[in-house]
Design a protein around this motif. Sequence first.
Motif, short mmCIF file in Angstrom:
data_model
loop_
_atom_site.label_atom_id
_atom_site.label_comp_id
_atom_site.label_asym_id
_atom_site.label_seq_id
_atom_site.Cartn_x
_atom_site.Cartn_y
_atom_site.Cartn_z
N LYS A 478 -5.88 -30.53 58.42
CA LYS A 478 -6.71 -29.32 58.49
C LYS A 478 -7.54 -29.17 57.23
CE LYS A 478 -6.40 -24.33 59.34
NZ LYS A 478 -5.47 -23.20 59.61
N ALA A 479 -6.92 -29.43 56.07
CA ALA A 479 -7.64 -29.32 54.79
C ALA A 479 -8.76 -30.35 54.71
CB ALA A 479 -6.67 -29.50 53.64
N LEU A 480 -8.51 -31.56 55.20
CA LEU A 480 -9.53 -32.62 55.16
C LEU A 480 -10.69 -32.32 56.09
CD1 LEU A 480 -7.22 -35.78 55.09
CD2 LEU A 480 -8.51 -34.82 53.18
N LEU A 481 -10.41 -31.72 57.24
CA LEU A 481 -11.47 -31.35 58.17
C LEU A 481 -12.32 -30.22 57.60
CD1 LEU A 481 -9.56 -31.52 61.58
CD2 LEU A 481 -11.35 -33.08 60.76
N LYS A 482 -11.66 -29.31 56.91
CA LYS A 482 -12.36 -28.16 56.34
C LYS A 482 -13.23 -28.58 55.16
CE LYS A 482 -11.52 -23.40 54.83
NZ LYS A 482 -10.46 -22.37 54.55
N LYS A 483 -12.72 -29.49 54.35
CA LYS A 483 -13.45 -29.97 53.17
C LYS A 483 -13.43 -31.50 53.17
CE LYS A 483 -12.73 -26.03 50.08
NZ LYS A 483 -12.28 -25.62 48.71
N PRO A 484 -14.37 -32.14 53.84
CA PRO A 484 -14.38 -33.60 53.92
C PRO A 484 -14.42 -34.30 52.56
CG PRO A 484 -15.91 -32.66 55.52
CD PRO A 484 -15.45 -31.53 54.64
N GLU A 485 -14.93 -33.61 51.55
CA GLU A 485 -14.99 -34.23 50.22
C GLU A 485 -13.59 -34.51 49.65
OE1 GLU A 485 -15.49 -29.72 49.57
OE2 GLU A 485 -16.12 -31.25 51.01
N LEU A 486 -12.58 -33.86 50.23
CA LEU A 486 -11.21 -34.09 49.77
C LEU A 486 -10.71 -35.49 50.13
CD1 LEU A 486 -9.41 -30.71 50.65
CD2 LEU A 486 -9.98 -31.58 48.37
N LEU A 487 -11.34 -36.09 51.14
CA LEU A 487 -10.92 -37.42 51.58
C LEU A 487 -10.93 -38.40 50.41
CD1 LEU A 487 -10.18 -38.64 54.43
CD2 LEU A 487 -12.45 -39.66 54.39
N GLU A 531 -2.16 -32.21 43.37
CA GLU A 531 -3.00 -31.67 42.30
C GLU A 531 -4.44 -31.46 42.75
OE1 GLU A 531 -2.57 -34.33 39.05
OE2 GLU A 531 -0.55 -33.68 38.53
N VAL A 532 -4.88 -32.20 43.78
CA VAL A 532 -6.29 -32.09 44.20
C VAL A 532 -6.45 -31.28 45.48
CG1 VAL A 532 -6.77 -34.33 43.14
CG2 VAL A 532 -6.28 -34.22 45.60
N LEU A 533 -5.31 -30.80 46.04
CA LEU A 533 -5.39 -30.09 47.31
C LEU A 533 -5.35 -28.58 47.12
CD1 LEU A 533 -2.99 -32.19 49.58
CD2 LEU A 533 -5.48 -32.27 49.50
N PRO A 534 -6.07 -27.85 47.96
CA PRO A 534 -6.04 -26.39 47.90
C PRO A 534 -4.95 -25.79 48.79
CG PRO A 534 -7.73 -27.07 49.45
CD PRO A 534 -7.10 -28.35 48.91
N ILE A 535 -4.00 -26.64 49.26
CA ILE A 535 -2.98 -26.17 50.19
C ILE A 535 -1.88 -25.45 49.42
CG2 ILE A 535 -1.38 -26.85 52.02
CD1 ILE A 535 -2.95 -29.44 52.28
#
Length: 547
Positions: A478-487, A531-535
């Motif tokens: 869900k986080a990756l779909l919301k913010k593709p730059e996180l990939l 560390e890089v996730l907003p979850i």
Amino acid sequence: MSTTELTRALLNKQLDSAKTQTERNQLGQFATSTALATDILEYARGLLPSNFKIRFLDPAFGTGSFYSALLQRFSLSQIVSAVGYEIDSHYGDEAIKLWGDTPLQLSIADFTQAKPPNCDEALANLLICNPPYVRHHHLTKLEKLRLKRATEQTSGIKLSGLAGLYCHFLCLSDPWMASDALAGWLIPSGFMDVNYGQQVKEYLLNRVTLLRVHRFYPDDVQFEDALVSSAVVWFRKALPPVNHAVEFTYGGSLTAPKVRELVSVEVLRHTVKWTKFGLGYRSRNSNGQQLKLKDTASTEGMPLSSEGRNSEFLSLKLSDLFTIKRGLATGANHFFVLTPEQVSTHQLPLEFLKPILPSPRFLSVDEIEADSVGNPMKENKLFLLTCNLPLYEVKAKYPSLWKYLQMGVENGISDRYLCKHRSPWYSQEKRPPAPFLCTYMGRQNTSRGRPFRFILNHSLATATNVYLMLYPKPALEKALLKKPELLRLVWQALNQMDDETLMGEGRVYGGGLYKLEPKELGNASAQKILEVLPIRPHKLVCQRLSD
């Protein structure tokens, strides 16, 4: 080196050369070098009182490298008795001739079928052994059953059917040892990590006093003709004292290791993988005590804030973020994994072809870009052949494919184990493309200098079982779909994981070959990614509890 030892070493080399590698593999015949045997007996001498009266036993004698070292490190007046067993007369007959004027009593017999002495005075108080390195694959079903029964009846240990012969030797030797006897075993280090080694570890922790485990550097192979990572395990036949700690050493020699570390028995009882210990990077608490595995997930640099990065957050693993699976096993890559030229030559229909990544050694990049239809943008493109249609339908609708499959039947592909157990035999297991992949095995001494690589996959290509495939779980997806730059950030975080962390979770083979199974990779700390996730951590914790 004594003249007798020079003679023995030369004799052993000649006897080895008279056999094929296959013949020696079947009996697990890998001789101990003079230097290592000497080091082991020198260490034993340091553990025994001066003028100790020795009753020696070697259940896998060979030509007697350990016995030779015994005679060099102890006086004849100290050696009350010396007993050996050697199953192969090819070596045993020559050993009897060589040691004929010494106290040795060598039997040409199978130690696993021999009966221990029935009086305490005849039991060994010093046992040194390099047992046969025979993997369970080379044991017949009847032999496995006999060994399992004998081991359980003799020692009460129920070994797994996957246990190698060396595990049976270790357990079967128990009634041959006197109380407080010293034992030193040169064995593969694999038992420290794998499931079948659990019973061996329970024996070492509960039935005897485990003194020390020494591991050699992976590229410091102790046997020229066997790529196996070795360990020397020392214990006394006595119940472990309260608050007992075991010494783990690594690298160098027994008498001069590079790293030392004490680990409590209680920690070992709650630790799945013992190869984590003695590597020089383990954490300790403020009192200098070894921390448990759950506590050793690195917390340095981890920002603790009101955002909820609590203790649950610190204990999260990769398996909390990803479903990790091995890539697919085709059973015959040369038949099912095809180049565009082969596809064209056999006129195979495109609807039964899926893009697939090449082996890591042919993958020069770590980020796979895709063309407009999802194929990897690389010159050496490959395609996986898979079809679920019954053969009669294939023959009616796709004659060129049917013709190609007939070639597989004629060449015995359809009778291979994996193919034979699939229906139809030319269908493949489902492995959808994964955004992240990890190489399954590797070495440190490569141009990259790292045993494992993480791949960022933008394409629709799947992968074979030389890769581990990481599929994001719902919260991460869900986080990756919301913010593709996180990939990209997640991929970079994966590549920032310490090599030691990954190597510690996996296993190592002789020559420095490291391997990771899905569960082993899943046990690695997820700190770098978190560390890089907003979850928020509670979402991941809830997800873990529901899995």
